[in-house]
Design a protein around this motif. Structure first.
Motif, PDB file in Angstrom:
ATOM      1  N   UNK A   1       0.829  -1.204   0.000  1.00  0.00           N
ATOM      2  CA  UNK A   1       0.000   0.000   0.000  1.00  0.00           C
ATOM      3  C   UNK A   1       0.862   1.251   0.000  1.00  0.00           C
ATOM      4  N   UNK A   2       1.971   1.216   0.750  1.00  0.00           N
ATOM      5  CA  UNK A   2       2.863   2.374   0.806  1.00  0.00           C
ATOM      6  C   UNK A   2       3.400   2.724  -0.573  1.00  0.00           C
ATOM      7  N   UNK A   3       3.793   1.723  -1.338  1.00  0.00           N
ATOM      8  CA  UNK A   3       4.302   2.000  -2.685  1.00  0.00           C
ATOM      9  C   UNK A   3       3.192   2.499  -3.605  1.00  0.00           C
ATOM     10  N   UNK A   4       1.980   1.972  -3.438  1.00  0.00           N
ATOM     11  CA  UNK A   4       0.856   2.473  -4.250  1.00  0.00           C
ATOM     12  C   UNK A   4       0.600   3.950  -3.961  1.00  0.00           C
ATOM     13  N   UNK A   5       0.614   4.320  -2.688  1.00  0.00           N
ATOM     14  CA  UNK A   5       0.381   5.723  -2.323  1.00  0.00           C
ATOM     15  C   UNK A   5       1.530   6.611  -2.797  1.00  0.00           C
TER      16      UNK A   5
ATOM     17  N   UNK B   1       1.524   9.862  -5.467  1.00  0.00           N
ATOM     18  CA  UNK B   1       2.153  11.158  -5.206  1.00  0.00           C
ATOM     19  C   UNK B   1       3.095  11.530  -6.341  1.00  0.00           C
ATOM     20  N   UNK B   2       3.873  10.567  -6.828  1.00  0.00           N
ATOM     21  CA  UNK B   2       4.788  10.841  -7.936  1.00  0.00           C
ATOM     22  C   UNK B   2       4.016  11.225  -9.198  1.00  0.00           C
ATOM     23  N   UNK B   3       2.901  10.558  -9.468  1.00  0.00           N
ATOM     24  CA  UNK B   3       2.069  10.930 -10.621  1.00  0.00           C
ATOM     25  C   UNK B   3       1.581  12.374 -10.481  1.00  0.00           C
ATOM     26  N   UNK B   4       1.154  12.712  -9.263  1.00  0.00           N
ATOM     27  CA  UNK B   4       0.705  14.081  -8.986  1.00  0.00           C
ATOM     28  C   UNK B   4       1.850  15.066  -9.228  1.00  0.00           C
TER      29      UNK B   4
ATOM     30  N   UNK C   1       9.596   6.707  -9.996  1.00  0.00           N
ATOM     31  CA  UNK C   1       8.390   5.901 -10.109  1.00  0.00           C
ATOM     32  C   UNK C   1       8.695   4.529 -10.694  1.00  0.00           C
ATOM     33  N   UNK C   2       9.554   4.506 -11.713  1.00  0.00           N
ATOM     34  CA  UNK C   2       9.835   3.253 -12.410  1.00  0.00           C
ATOM     35  C   UNK C   2      10.521   2.231 -11.512  1.00  0.00           C
ATOM     36  N   UNK C   3      11.267   2.692 -10.528  1.00  0.00           N
ATOM     37  CA  UNK C   3      12.034   1.749  -9.713  1.00  0.00           C
ATOM     38  C   UNK C   3      11.282   1.251  -8.485  1.00  0.00           C
ATOM     39  N   UNK C   4      10.097   1.807  -8.198  1.00  0.00           N
ATOM     40  CA  UNK C   4       9.325   1.357  -7.044  1.00  0.00           C
ATOM     41  C   UNK C   4       8.969  -0.121  -7.204  1.00  0.00           C
TER      42      UNK C   4
ATOM     43  N   UNK D   1      10.539  -1.642   0.530  1.00  0.00           N
ATOM     44  CA  UNK D   1       9.475  -0.713   0.143  1.00  0.00           C
ATOM     45  C   UNK D   1       9.584   0.603   0.911  1.00  0.00           C
ATOM     46  N   UNK D   2       9.967   0.523   2.179  1.00  0.00           N
ATOM     47  CA  UNK D   2      10.053   1.721   3.013  1.00  0.00           C
ATOM     48  C   UNK D   2      11.189   2.622   2.533  1.00  0.00           C
ATOM     49  N   UNK D   3      12.359   2.027   2.273  1.00  0.00           N
ATOM     50  CA  UNK D   3      13.482   2.821   1.785  1.00  0.00           C
ATOM     51  C   UNK D   3      13.159   3.469   0.440  1.00  0.00           C
TER      52      UNK D   3
END
Length: 521
Positions: free
Chosen positions: A3-7, A11-14, A33-36, A352-354
């Motif tokens: 969920x953290x990466x989705x959120x 934000x990156x899209x915004x 965004x690409x590396x998430x 994911x957190x980093x």
């Protein structure tokens, strides 16, 4: 995907929409965004000849990073998993006519050779080595020039940093805690902390065999030094922990050849006193006559070092009887297994957190630059754009920037995992001070409960991995009551109370994830 990466992706899209007229920002944010969800990016840092490339080869299990007597890493080089070998080149600014986009992937004597003679290294941003390896599927390793190198243009705060140079964690190699290494940590620590922080930095004593003068117990002696470094006031603010590895031995253990095992077994069959006399110094070993020619002895020294030859022949005398068993034992005794465990529990478990933290910080930096009226070109993580400056339009208006800042804050405020990383970094510099408890003791407990040794419940609570749920719950409830008391202690200073509240939230999260006990009858 978490969920953290989705959120974070939202934000990156915004942010990409807000900075749509700025190619620098769009390039950097798109790369983020690409590396998430992809491999964790771990940079190997340290002075020249600290053993970065050697350790990289040990971690991968193949000789793909160049090593040797002179300075080998003259430009930042990324090693990533791919279906087939390839060496790509990226440049600072536009690639000129005649600049190669790729280098040939050559193999010589079982090693990858990177020929950089055709390159103007001053203009090269990075090399990208694609290599089929299961050990690179979860992590991309970034080999950096020595921090004391005359050619160093590493990932530490360069104004022209390219998007692919963004890092998640740092493994800093030192021979000893001497001036060049301390200077790096002090000079670049704040810049690294912007993306990584102490919670994402590991210090490795990389020449463990040198600490004990090449004796069989050298690695054990180095481990004691590493334990002392964990509380060293010059080191503690900049890293999560320290460990030790005999890099050359680790690399050789992972790439042990049959002919080397045969030569070592031949040496092990010599009279013990005779062999020990030969192994007093490197010169004596090479000059010794008898069962092995000098060329073979030189090759063993190059691959194992004197410490490795001593240890390998000792193990063979004690009953290790095949090359696979010898390689496994050498790897364990080199400290490589402990290092891999630390990377897995402290870094990979929080991938994911980093990644989310790094991406959100990138957005915040672009926001800060836009609000200050400066162009975003040159922000760390951005690539110089080929678009002429005159083509750029005016920066985003204040309402758009405010809405983006609110979106970042919403994700941050709901991401307790990121808060934990921030607090862990703060604790490395500012230990807790609670009335009636020793500062070191209470700080150590807080760091452990915040996931410093790993995010799993047992690791946070200081219990064995196979501890049952009922015992985990009991220990967690006791810790929760204790830390609620710390948070509400009227004698505690505001910073300590704030940290205690974060610890309380972490313990509540641990309890929420444990299976609930169901009564019978």
């Amino acid at each position: 995907m978490s969920r953290l990466l989705d959120e974070t992706r939202a934000v990156l899209d915004h942010a990409i929409r807000v900075f749509a007229d700025d190619p620098h920002a769009v390039g950097a944010l798109t790369a983020q965004r690409a590396r998430l969800g992809g491999p964790l990016r771990v940079a190997l840092a340290g002075s020249v000849k600290a053993g970065k490339s050697t350790l990289l080869n040990a971690l991968v299990g193949e000789q793909i990073a160049p090593t040797g007597v002179g300075e080998c890493t003259r430009v930042t080089t990324h090693y990533a998993d791919a279906p087939s070998p390839r060496i790509g080149v990226t440049y600072r600014g536009l690639r000129r006519e005649g600049d190669p986009a790729e280098l040939p992937a050559l193999h010589r004597r079982g090693s990858l050779v990177i020929e950089t003679e055709r390159l103007d290294l001053a203009r090269v941003a990075a090399l990208h080595v694609d290599w089929p390896s299961q050990h690179l599927r979860e992590v991309t390793l970034i080999d950096t020039p020595g921090v004391d190198s005359a050619v160093s243009r590493s990932v530490w705060g360069s104004a022209e940093q390219s998007p692919e140079d963004v890092i998640d964690c740092v493994v800093h190699l030192v021979r000893h805690l001497h001036e060049p290494d301390t200077a790096f940590l002090e000079s670049y620590g704040d810049r690294v902390a912007e993306n990584v922080g102490a919670a994402g930095t590991l210090v490795v004593l990389s020449r463990a065999d040198e600490v004990g003068g090449g004796r069989i117990d050298a690695v054990m002696a180095a481990q004691q030094v590493a334990r002392r470094y964990r509380t060293d006031p010059a080191l503690r603010p900049w890293c999560a922990t320290t460990t030790t590895v005999a890099g050359l031995l680790a690399e050789t253990a992972r790439t042990l050849r049959g002919v080397e095992f045969t030569a070592l077994r031949t040496l092990a069959r010599l009279d013990r006193a005779e062999l020990e006399a030969q192994l007093l110094t490197a010169d004596r070993f090479v000059a010794a006559s008898g069962v092995l020619p000098s060329g073979t002895r030189l090759a063993l020294l190059d691959r194992f070092g004197l410490f490795g030859v001593r240890l390998a022949t000792s193990l063979l005398r004690r009953g290790v009887d095949d090359s696979a068993a010898l390689a496994a034992e050498l790897g364990r005794r080199s400290g490589l297994d402990d290092l891999r465990d630390i990377l897995a529990t402290r870094f990979l478990a929080r991938r994911d957190v980093f990644q989310a933290r790094s991406a959100l910080l990138a957005v915040e930096r672009f926001l800060a630059r836009a609000r200050s009226g400066f162009p975003t070109a040159g922000v760390a993580g951005s690539r110089p754009s080929p678009v002429p400056r005159a083509a750029a339009s005016r920066p985003p208006d204040a309402p758009a920037l405010a809405a983006l800042a609110e979106a970042v804050e919403r994700v941050r405020s709901g991401a307790h995992d990121i808060v934990e990383l921030d607090v862990l970094t703060r604790l490395r510099r500012h230990p807790l001070a609670l009335p009636g408890r020793a500062s070191a003791e209470v700080t150590e407990e807080a760091e452990r409960l915040l996931g410093d040794a790993g995010p799993a419940a047992a690791e946070r609570l200081g219990l064995a991995a196979d501890t049952g749920a009922s015992e985990l719950r009991a220990v967690a409830l006791a810790a929760l009551g204790r830390w609620r008391g710390h948070a509400e202690n009227p004698l505690a200073d505001p910073d300590t109370a704030e940290v205690a509240q974060v610890v309380v939230r972490s313990l509540e999260g641990v309890l929420a994830e444990l299976p609930r006990l169901v009564g019978v009858g």
